[in-house]
Design an enzyme around this catalytic site. Structure first.
Site, mmCIF file in Angstrom:
data_model
loop_
_atom_site.group_PDB
_atom_site.id
_atom_site.type_symbol
_atom_site.label_atom_id
_atom_site.label_comp_id
_atom_site.label_asym_id
_atom_site.label_seq_id
_atom_site.Cartn_x
_atom_site.Cartn_y
_atom_site.Cartn_z
ATOM 1 N N ASP A 138 -0.457 -5.229 9.896
ATOM 2 C CA ASP A 138 -1.476 -4.325 9.367
ATOM 3 C C ASP A 138 -2.682 -5.180 8.973
ATOM 4 O O ASP A 138 -2.652 -5.888 7.971
ATOM 5 C CB ASP A 138 -0.908 -3.571 8.156
ATOM 6 C CG ASP A 138 -1.891 -2.528 7.643
ATOM 7 O OD1 ASP A 138 -3.035 -2.478 8.140
ATOM 8 O OD2 ASP A 138 -1.524 -1.761 6.729
ATOM 9 N N TRP B 128 0.868 -1.172 0.000
ATOM 10 C CA TRP B 128 0.000 0.000 0.000
ATOM 11 C C TRP B 128 0.913 1.233 0.000
ATOM 12 O O TRP B 128 1.783 1.343 0.883
ATOM 13 C CB TRP B 128 -0.845 -0.062 1.273
ATOM 14 C CG TRP B 128 -1.844 1.012 1.485
ATOM 15 C CD1 TRP B 128 -2.784 1.445 0.598
ATOM 16 C CD2 TRP B 128 -2.041 1.779 2.692
ATOM 17 N NE1 TRP B 128 -3.554 2.425 1.182
ATOM 18 C CE2 TRP B 128 -3.119 2.652 2.454
ATOM 19 C CE3 TRP B 128 -1.412 1.803 3.934
ATOM 20 C CZ2 TRP B 128 -3.581 3.544 3.413
ATOM 21 C CZ3 TRP B 128 -1.870 2.679 4.891
ATOM 22 C CH2 TRP B 128 -2.943 3.542 4.629
ATOM 23 N N LYS C 147 -13.184 -1.573 6.438
ATOM 24 C CA LYS C 147 -13.642 -2.461 5.355
ATOM 25 C C LYS C 147 -14.613 -3.508 5.871
ATOM 26 O O LYS C 147 -15.603 -3.800 5.224
ATOM 27 C CB LYS C 147 -12.452 -3.174 4.707
ATOM 28 C CG LYS C 147 -11.209 -2.345 4.555
ATOM 29 C CD LYS C 147 -11.250 -1.426 3.374
ATOM 30 C CE LYS C 147 -9.980 -0.606 3.335
ATOM 31 N NZ LYS C 147 -9.875 0.265 2.212
#
Ligand code: LMR
Length: 437
Positions: free
Chosen positions: A246, A161, A288
């Site tokens: 993460d 990312w 999410k």
């Protein structure tokens, strides 16, 4: 006339003739490049093509192209709306967040998701916790703490990312390195481990952190197998690195959030790794898996080593200072919603069903594209999961998709699957075929 006077006259003259204004300190501030993900959404909104398709940011949309509210989240919101006490409380939360949110999130992460090892850590008071502005906020606060006291070196996968690098560079890390993760459609686990073993010396006085994507690797969607994770974690543990997990997509592999925390469970397996002598950082988000994107609901948990009774409090006191100086305290509404969703087994069961149906739709879109494109040779399709389809397309192809068809993807070749729906799937796939012919 002295040289000095000549020069200062000339400079003044130049300045007053430079455009129509004098030079200002603001001239020293250059234009920053647009964000690699969110910047494209800005460009997309200006595009006038009626057929335009936004496949950039990882936000789940339904088949009508709408960002949906999960039914469980809507139910929790309704309950909150009817609760006068909750509804009218617009006061500040404590610096490190809502105590109720803390309790339910810790339970979810360390009891539901890690039933073997997690409860003991909570009982031993070994988890420092702070509510954060989603996963990004958790990474920022973690980076700040680490850079101040522990380490300024971090290893980030290549690919990753793009914001990982931004965050660590801007928050005190002067040594941001990359480990090999993925090349030509394949994971490069051996090279990854090799990279670390060759470059991390455990006794040279410097401490190295490493970012590990817990699941649904962003952008490739390909995660190591459990066997590969064992080898990776063995190396990370042996080199006494500090894992920063993460976990932004928990639940988007299997549809079961608890199940998808397998990397965390593996790390906390005492029988294999004992303890992490320099701590373990878990950056987590409900953006999410509860669809709470704009509410910024996440957390940072720091697992401290055993037999250091003062560590948990010390770390938490520093986290407090960081948050106070950065944004004072987190927002309150979204965490109330999440707390309710996590508050009972019934609620959680319904939430898991919501996650499951999101995952099912993502799988259908993935399969639909696969059937239309038949891209076996191009990219390792079957191994990918989560929100994204990593196409491996190169910038010239991505530019053509954008310029000729108004199909927007990130420039690393990633496509956000839920932007594809029954109404545009043929258009998108035909465009792909046309640019690849
Ligand atoms: C993404 O990768 O699209 C998401 O994580 C959203 C973001 O903040 O970049």
């Amino acid at each position: 006339m002295s040289n000095w006077l000549q020069c200062s006259r000339r400079c003044f003259w130049n300045r007053t003739n430079y455009g129509t204004r004098a030079l200002s300190s603001f001239d020293k501030i250059p234009r920053a490049p647009p964000d690699k993900i969110l910047g494209l959404t800005e460009q997309f909104s200006k595009d006038k093509n009626a057929k335009k398709v936004n496949l950039t940011v990882g936000v789940y949309k339904d088949n009508q192209g709408l960002v949906t509210t999960f039914p469980t989240v809507a139910k929790a919101q309704k309950i909150l709306d009817q609760d006068e006490n909750m509804n009218s409380d617009l006061s500040y939360l404590p610096i490190i967040g809502s105590p109720a949110y803390r309790k339910s999130t810790l339970n979810f992460l360390f009891r539901d998701s890690c039933p073997e090892s997690g409860p003991k850590l909570l009982e031993q008071e070994r988890v420092s916790f702070v509510q954060t502005l989603s996963g990004t906020g958790a990474l920022v606060v973690a980076a700040d703490l680490l850079a101040q006291f522990v380490s300024r070196t971090v290893w980030i996968p290549n690919l990753s990312w793009p914001n990982h690098t931004n965050i660590f560079k801007r928050h005190g890390f002067n040594d941001v390195r990359q480990y090999s993760y993925y090349e030509n459609g394949k994971l490069t686990v051996d090279k990854w481990i090799d990279n670390l073993k060759k470059n991390v010396k455990k006794n040279d006085g410097s401490r190295h952190c490493i970012i590990l994507h817990a699941c649904c690797h962003n952008p490739t969607g390909v995660d190591p197998t459990v066997e590969q994770w064992r080898k990776i974690l063995d190396a990370v543990r042996e080199l006494e690195m500090i894992p920063i997990i993460d976990m932004a997509y928990q639940g988007l592999v299997s549809g079961n959030p608890a199940k998808d925390a397998y990397v965390l469970r593996m790390c906390l397996d005492e029988s294999r790794y004992g303890n992490w002598p320099h701590g373990l950082f878990l950056c987590q988000s409900f953006a999410k898996n509860m669809g709470l994107y704009g509410e910024r609901v996440g957390s940072l948990s720091v697992v401290v080593p055993p037999n250091q009774p003062e560590s948990k409090g010390n770390v938490e006191s520093q986290l407090k200072q960081i948050v106070r100086s950065m944004y004072s305290s987190p927002p309150a509404y979204g965490c109330r919603v999440a707390t309710l969703v996590l508050s009972s087994d019934d609620f959680k069961r319904d939430w898991y069903k919501d996650v499951e149906s999101m995952v099912q739709r993502l799988l259908n879109v993935r399969q639909g594209m696969y059937d239309r494109l038949g891209w076996e040779g191009l990219i390792n399709f079957e191994q990918q999961h989560g929100m994204f389809f990593y196409t491996g397309l190169k910038p010239h192809a991505l530019n053509r998709l954008r310029d000729e068809y108004s199909i927007y993807m990130t420039m690393d070749g990633r496509l956000s699957l839920s932007g594809v729906n029954d109404h545009n799937i043929d258009y998108v796939c035909d465009a792909f075929k046309a640019i690849l012919d």
